[in-house]
Motif scaffolding. Structure first.
Motif, PDB file in Angstrom:
ATOM      1  N   LEU A  20      56.390  -3.489  44.794  1.00 38.93           N
ATOM      2  CA  LEU A  20      54.776  -3.117  45.526  1.00 38.93           C
ATOM      3  C   LEU A  20      54.124  -2.031  44.935  1.00 38.93           C
ATOM      4  CD1 LEU A  20      57.632  -3.005  48.713  1.00 38.93           C
ATOM      5  CD2 LEU A  20      56.147  -4.516  48.300  1.00 38.93           C
ATOM      6  N   TYR A  21      55.050  -1.817  44.179  1.00 36.55           N
ATOM      7  CA  TYR A  21      54.179  -0.600  43.554  1.00 36.55           C
ATOM      8  C   TYR A  21      52.871  -1.200  42.813  1.00 36.55           C
ATOM      9  CZ  TYR A  21      56.467   4.148  45.524  1.00 36.55           C
ATOM     10  OH  TYR A  21      56.234   4.675  46.558  1.00 36.55           O
ATOM     11  N   ARG A  22      53.017  -1.997  42.076  1.00 34.59           N
ATOM     12  CA  ARG A  22      52.257  -2.774  40.904  1.00 34.59           C
ATOM     13  C   ARG A  22      50.824  -3.156  41.905  1.00 34.59           C
ATOM     14  NH1 ARG A  22      56.893  -4.915  37.623  1.00 34.59           N
ATOM     15  NH2 ARG A  22      57.479  -6.928  39.702  1.00 34.59           N
ATOM     16  N   ARG A  23      50.958  -3.261  43.119  1.00 32.72           N
ATOM     17  CA  ARG A  23      49.994  -4.216  44.147  1.00 32.72           C
ATOM     18  C   ARG A  23      49.229  -2.190  44.784  1.00 32.72           C
ATOM     19  NH1 ARG A  23      48.171  -9.752  45.920  1.00 32.72           N
ATOM     20  NH2 ARG A  23      46.566  -9.219  47.431  1.00 32.72           N
ATOM     21  N   TRP A  24      50.400  -1.580  45.472  1.00 34.37           N
ATOM     22  CA  TRP A  24      49.884  -0.622  46.419  1.00 34.37           C
ATOM     23  C   TRP A  24      50.266   0.702  45.822  1.00 34.37           C
ATOM     24  CZ3 TRP A  24      52.183  -5.302  47.935  1.00 34.37           C
ATOM     25  CH2 TRP A  24      51.108  -5.870  49.296  1.00 34.37           C
ATOM     26  N   THR A  25      49.240   1.785  46.436  1.00 34.62           N
ATOM     27  CA  THR A  25      49.631   3.265  45.644  1.00 34.62           C
ATOM     28  C   THR A  25      50.977   3.830  46.540  1.00 34.62           C
ATOM     29  OG1 THR A  25      47.449   3.245  46.593  1.00 34.62           O
ATOM     30  CG2 THR A  25      47.063   3.250  44.183  1.00 34.62           C
ATOM     31  N   SER A  26      50.647   3.345  48.049  1.00 31.34           N
ATOM     32  CA  SER A  26      51.420   4.095  49.246  1.00 31.34           C
ATOM     33  C   SER A  26      51.828   2.955  50.009  1.00 31.34           C
ATOM     34  CB  SER A  26      50.325   5.454  49.490  1.00 31.34           C
ATOM     35  OG  SER A  26      49.718   4.652  50.359  1.00 31.34           O
ATOM     36  N   PRO A  27      52.498   3.561  51.059  1.00 27.91           N
ATOM     37  CA  PRO A  27      53.070   2.584  52.270  1.00 27.91           C
ATOM     38  C   PRO A  27      52.327   2.344  52.855  1.00 27.91           C
ATOM     39  CG  PRO A  27      54.158   4.858  52.538  1.00 27.91           C
ATOM     40  CD  PRO A  27      54.030   4.561  50.717  1.00 27.91           C
ATOM     41  N   HIS A  28      50.830   3.268  53.565  1.00 25.83           N
ATOM     42  CA  HIS A  28      50.195   3.267  53.957  1.00 25.83           C
ATOM     43  C   HIS A  28      48.621   2.440  53.459  1.00 25.83           C
ATOM     44  CE1 HIS A  28      50.750   7.719  55.279  1.00 25.83           C
ATOM     45  NE2 HIS A  28      51.446   6.457  56.233  1.00 25.83           N
ATOM     46  N   GLY A  48      54.376   9.257  59.398  1.00 27.39           N
ATOM     47  CA  GLY A  48      55.296   9.380  58.399  1.00 27.39           C
ATOM     48  C   GLY A  48      56.631   9.986  57.866  1.00 27.39           C
ATOM     49  N   ARG A  49      56.474   8.886  58.143  1.00 28.64           N
ATOM     50  CA  ARG A  49      58.767   8.300  57.431  1.00 28.64           C
ATOM     51  C   ARG A  49      58.835   6.945  57.599  1.00 28.64           C
ATOM     52  NH1 ARG A  49      63.418   9.322  61.954  1.00 28.64           N
ATOM     53  NH2 ARG A  49      64.150   8.513  59.766  1.00 28.64           N
ATOM     54  N   MET A  50      57.110   6.321  56.580  1.00 25.99           N
ATOM     55  CA  MET A  50      57.213   5.203  56.297  1.00 25.99           C
ATOM     56  C   MET A  50      57.685   5.242  54.547  1.00 25.99           C
ATOM     57  SD  MET A  50      53.610   2.541  57.162  1.00 25.99           S
ATOM     58  CE  MET A  50      54.025   1.318  56.083  1.00 25.99           C
ATOM     59  N   THR A  51      57.612   4.399  53.822  1.00 25.80           N
ATOM     60  CA  THR A  51      58.196   4.307  52.805  1.00 25.80           C
ATOM     61  C   THR A  51      58.612   3.136  51.771  1.00 25.80           C
ATOM     62  OG1 THR A  51      60.669   3.731  52.859  1.00 25.80           O
ATOM     63  CG2 THR A  51      60.097   5.830  52.849  1.00 25.80           C
ATOM     64  N   MET A  52      57.800   2.742  50.604  1.00 30.38           N
ATOM     65  CA  MET A  52      58.042   1.306  50.043  1.00 30.38           C
ATOM     66  C   MET A  52      58.986   0.282  50.090  1.00 30.38           C
ATOM     67  SD  MET A  52      54.851   0.575  49.384  1.00 30.38           S
ATOM     68  CE  MET A  52      53.763   0.662  48.481  1.00 30.38           C
ATOM     69  N   GLU A  53      60.261   2.056  49.518  1.00 29.09           N
ATOM     70  CA  GLU A  53      60.897   0.926  50.083  1.00 29.09           C
ATOM     71  C   GLU A  53      62.102   1.356  50.985  1.00 29.09           C
ATOM     72  OE1 GLU A  53      60.478   4.542  48.987  1.00 29.09           O
ATOM     73  OE2 GLU A  53      61.733   4.910  47.746  1.00 29.09           O
ATOM     74  N   GLY A  54      61.726   1.267  52.740  1.00 27.36           N
ATOM     75  CA  GLY A  54      61.893   0.373  53.735  1.00 27.36           C
ATOM     76  C   GLY A  54      61.212  -0.563  54.084  1.00 27.36           C
ATOM     77  N   ILE A  55      60.260  -0.614  53.351  1.00 25.12           N
ATOM     78  CA  ILE A  55      59.116  -1.926  53.870  1.00 25.12           C
ATOM     79  C   ILE A  55      59.723  -2.673  52.915  1.00 25.12           C
ATOM     80  CG2 ILE A  55      57.004  -2.799  52.585  1.00 25.12           C
ATOM     81  CD1 ILE A  55      55.301  -0.132  53.274  1.00 25.12           C
TER      82      ILE A  55
END
Length: 184
Positions: free
Chosen positions: A36-44, A18-25
């Motif tokens: 990251l957003y260019r390849r994946w739509t979400s952290p999940h 629930g607290r995963m973020t692209m920023e954290g990754i």
């Protein structure tokens, strides 16, 4: 790519689904969030790719002449994987299945199924396709027996099963369920 995948696994283990973020990754991987957003739509979505790439795939012996040995090796591989960060990330998804039902469903569709499903199911399907065992006996219940008993053993004892226990699972449960004699 490995650093990003490792970062996604580390992120879910530290902060939860629930607290995963692209920023954290991105911060963990030393990458830009926009990349990251260019390849994946979400952290999940990223997490699922990381899990798929890390999920082991059992490869039965090409000669199809050692069902017992291949089943034992498949369960050894499972036991080895169970101690990994990736397995703990899978457990996090399954634990939060009620909160993230689509993620749990995607885990099966995008991670497990493309890699053969389950550890012993890959072996059983292979031997059924070769005619070494009756394919009609490889039901969903039978395909899950080995893994279920490994997980039960781990749940009951708190430690992964050793080789003797894995061999007993194969000899006393999986092989009889598919009508195969010992040592076949």
């Amino acid at each position: 790519m490995a650093a990003i995948h490792d970062a996604a696994i580390a992120e879910v283990l530290e902060v939860g689904l629930g607290r995963m973020t692209m920023e954290g990754i991105a911060r963990r991987a030393g990458a830009a969030k926009t990349s990251l957003y260019r390849r994946w739509t979400s952290p999940h979505d990223l997490l699922l790719d990381a899990l798929r790439d890390a999920f082991p795939q059992e490869v039965p012996s090409p000669a199809s002449d050692d069902l017992r040995g291949d089943l034992i090796e498949a369960l050894r591989q499972m036991v080895g994987w169970m101690g990994s960060p990736q397995a703990r990330a899978v457990a996090a998804i399954m634990t939060e299945r009620d909160r993230h039902p689509g993620l749990a469903e995607a885990l099966f569709e995008r991670v497990f199924e493309p890699r053969g499903g389950r550890f012993t199911r890959t072996v059983l399907r292979h031997y059924a396709a070769c005619g070494a065992i009756d394919g009609a006996l490889v039901t969903p219940v039978v395909a899950d027996i080995g893994e279920a008993l490994v997980i039960k053993y781990f749940t009951d004892t708190g430690v992964p099963p050793d080789d003797d226990t894995i061999t007993a699972i194969v000899d006393q449960a999986v092989l009889p369920a598919v009508g195969a004699p010992l040592g076949r």
